[in-house]
Design an enzyme around this catalytic site. Structure first.
Site: not given
Ligand code: G1P
Ligand code: ZN
Length: 543
Positions: A113, A277, A279, A281, A376
């Site tokens: 991501s 970002d 990827d 999403d 997303k």
């Molecule tokens: C983080 C974000 C969360 C999102 C995830 C994947 O996770 O807080 O909302 O879904 O990245 O993009 P976290 O690192 O807080 O577990």
């Molecule tokens: Zn992402």
């Protein structure tokens, strides 16, 4: 068939997190690491024999080698067909769409991501199910269980599969179909939004800057914004994907998309700015001199979604992750639709979308999406904003001012303390957790605690229960602090502190978030004892 059965043994650290398995690239490149995880994924979903999989990645370093391994393992495990984005590239929402469109059995997405890419940075892999969405916890638990007792994996001989040439070919009995990474996705977007109206907006002189952050959405944004919608050439910047994202951090927030922020707050700001970002999403939305928090963006999109063709009949409901601000709840209330509160991570929205309980979903972490896919979707959010701007003729600043005047403003900020020693982070969370039942009624930093608990979620569709999803403290006067540990980090622990304060008084709608959140931040620091227990005084990142 030159298929090899390779003996292996379980490797520590293969538990999928918030969004698949994320590790340092160097860890993924260790002998058998990737292969073990891919075979465990295949085993965890009941094998891939005769199945159709969609495969694509965000193009980060190791994408090309990893995709070859995955294809060879899919062939050895007797998959019927792999549908692959050309060059191994496809955005996460585009993979989700293709799984659904082609009625595939699932898909694999190679991405970490928004985490940086490169030999010293991060890599990741996740499995999405036949609904196009991230595997549910039931499935990721099975995958994890398989990583714990794996003793062999299957792979074909190391003949590279051509994934650069469009079309259908064979690899060791399996069909490999290489598809244009953008076409299907762009076509889908055109069915959702009023492209004529947006094209007219641009033709009328509306200006925009889209920062693709050297990541996967570059080709999508060029094709859709500059191509189909006629935005001026040069609207899309940093639009060529690079394996290390130009050495940057492809996370669309004011810190990492600073160039875009500077432009939007500078003298030559265009009308509208957006970023996406690694990827594709996540999204960031910023107007001239006006940053829109992701929580507010979800709420504004909910309030105006009916202006876009896909949502003209209204929304079935909305959903937000627990730490996301409650701005959208207020909109849902006034629309008379349900608002669901889920744990962090997109996988929890899947059931609600599948069951037709929610149409829009969002997270404070720059994720917004709808039932058009099961991820997303960064560009989707940008296009819905454009559709709304085109229909209302208002600027982003005007839309926000109107919105806050109608619903009040949920001041919001997230403070991240990164690479905290895991023991210390856990000790802090344990101490706070233990204290929660005693907090109601406590006065702290000018606020009174109304309620405090650890969030658990009962999925209204499949009845599953997810516990341990964040510590939340609600204060009188609609203020809230939430603590949780990140599930996507690759080094140490990241403590996330989410702060929120609602203001409805007309003269308090244009404060700085720092000022508005001062009391709730003070209270959170005192109640958690974060500084004493972790040694941290200031967060590393504030978004
Ligand atoms: C983080 C974000 C969360 C999102 C995830 C994947 O996770 O807080 O909302 O879904 O990245 O993009 P976290 O690192 O807080 O577990
Ligand atoms: Zn992402």
């Amino acid at each position: 068939m030159p298929m090899q059965i390779v003996r292996t043994s379980p490797i520590e650290g293969q538990k999928p997190g918030t969004s698949g398995l994320r590790k340092k690239t160097s860890v993924f490149k260790r002998p058998h690491f990737l292969e073990n995880y891919v075979q465990s994924t295949f085993n965890g979903i009941g094998g891939v024999r005769g199945k159709v999989l969609v495969i694509g990645g965000d193009g980060r370093y190791f994408n090309d080698d990893a995709i070859q391994v995955i294809l060879r393992m899919a062939a050895a495990n007797e998959a019927a067909r792999c549908i692959v984005g050309q060059g191994g590239i496809m955005s996460t929402p585009a993979v989700s769409h293709l799984i659904r469109k082609r009625k595939a059995d699932g898909g694999l997405i190679l991405s970490a991501s928004h985490n940086p890419g490169g030999p010293d940075a991060d890599f990741g892999l996740k499995y999405n199910g036949p609904n196009g969405g991230p595997a549910t916890e039931t499935v990721t638990d099975k995958i994890f269980a398989n990583t714990r007792d794996i003793d062999l994996y299957k792979i074909t001989a190391a003949t590279p599969v051509d994934i650069d040439t469009l079309g259908l070919r064979r690899h060791e009995g399996m069909e490999v179909e290489v598809v244009d990474s953008v076409a299907d996705y762009a076509a889908l977007m055109q069915t959702l939004f009023d492209f004529d109206k947006i094209r007219a907006l641009f033709a009328g002189g509306f200006t925009m800057r889209f920062d693709a952050m050297h990541a996967v959405t570059g080709p999508y944004a060029h094709a859709i914004l500059e191509g189909r919608l006629g935005a001026a050439k040069g609207t899309v910047v940093n639009g060529k994907p690079s394996p290390d994202f130009g050495g940057g951090h492809p996370d669309p927030n004011p810190i990492w998309a600073k160039d875009l922020m500077d432009t939007m707050y500078g003298p030559l700001a265009p009308d509208f700015g957006a970023a996406s970002d690694g990827d594709g999403d996540r999204n960031m939305i910023v107007g001239r001199n006006t940053y829109v928090t992701p929580s507010d963006s979800l709420a504004v999109l909910t309030a105006h979604a009916h202006l876009a063709p896909a949502y003209k009949d209204g929304l079935k409901g909305v959903a937000r992750s627990m730490p996301t601000s409650r701005a959208v709840d207020r909109v849902a209330d006034s629309l008379g639709i349900a608002c669901y509160e889920t744990p962090t991570g997109w996988k929890f929205f899947g059931n609600l979308l599948d069951a037709g309980k929610a149409t829009l979903c969002g997270e404070e972490s720059a994720g917004t999406g709808s039932d058009h896919v099961r991820e997303k979707d960064g560009l989707w959010a940008v296009l819905l904003w454009l559709n709304i701007l085109a229909e209302t003729g208002k600027s982003v600043a005007e839309l926000m001012a109107d919105f806050w005047a109608s619903y009040g403003r949920c001041y919001y900020s997230r403070h991240d303390y990164e690479e905290v020693e895991s023991d210390k982070a856990n000790a802090m969370m344990d101490a706070l957790r233990a204290k929660l039942p005693t907090l109601a009624g406590t006065q702290v930093s000018g606020l009174t605690v109304e309620a405090a608990d650890e969030f658990a979620y009962d999925d209204p569709v499949d009845g599953s229960r997810s516990t341990g999803q964040g510590l939340r403290i609600a204060f009188a006067g609609d203020a809230r602090a939430v603590f949780r540990l990140s599930g996507t980090g690759t080094a140490g622990a990241t403590i996330r502190l989410y702060l929120e304060q609602l203001e409805t008084a007309a003269d308090k709608l244009q404060m700085s978030p720092e000022e508005a959140l001062e009391n709730v931040r003070g209270a959170a620091m005192i109640l958690s004892d974060l500084t004493a227990l972790t040694g941290r005084t200031e967060p590393d990142v504030i978004t």
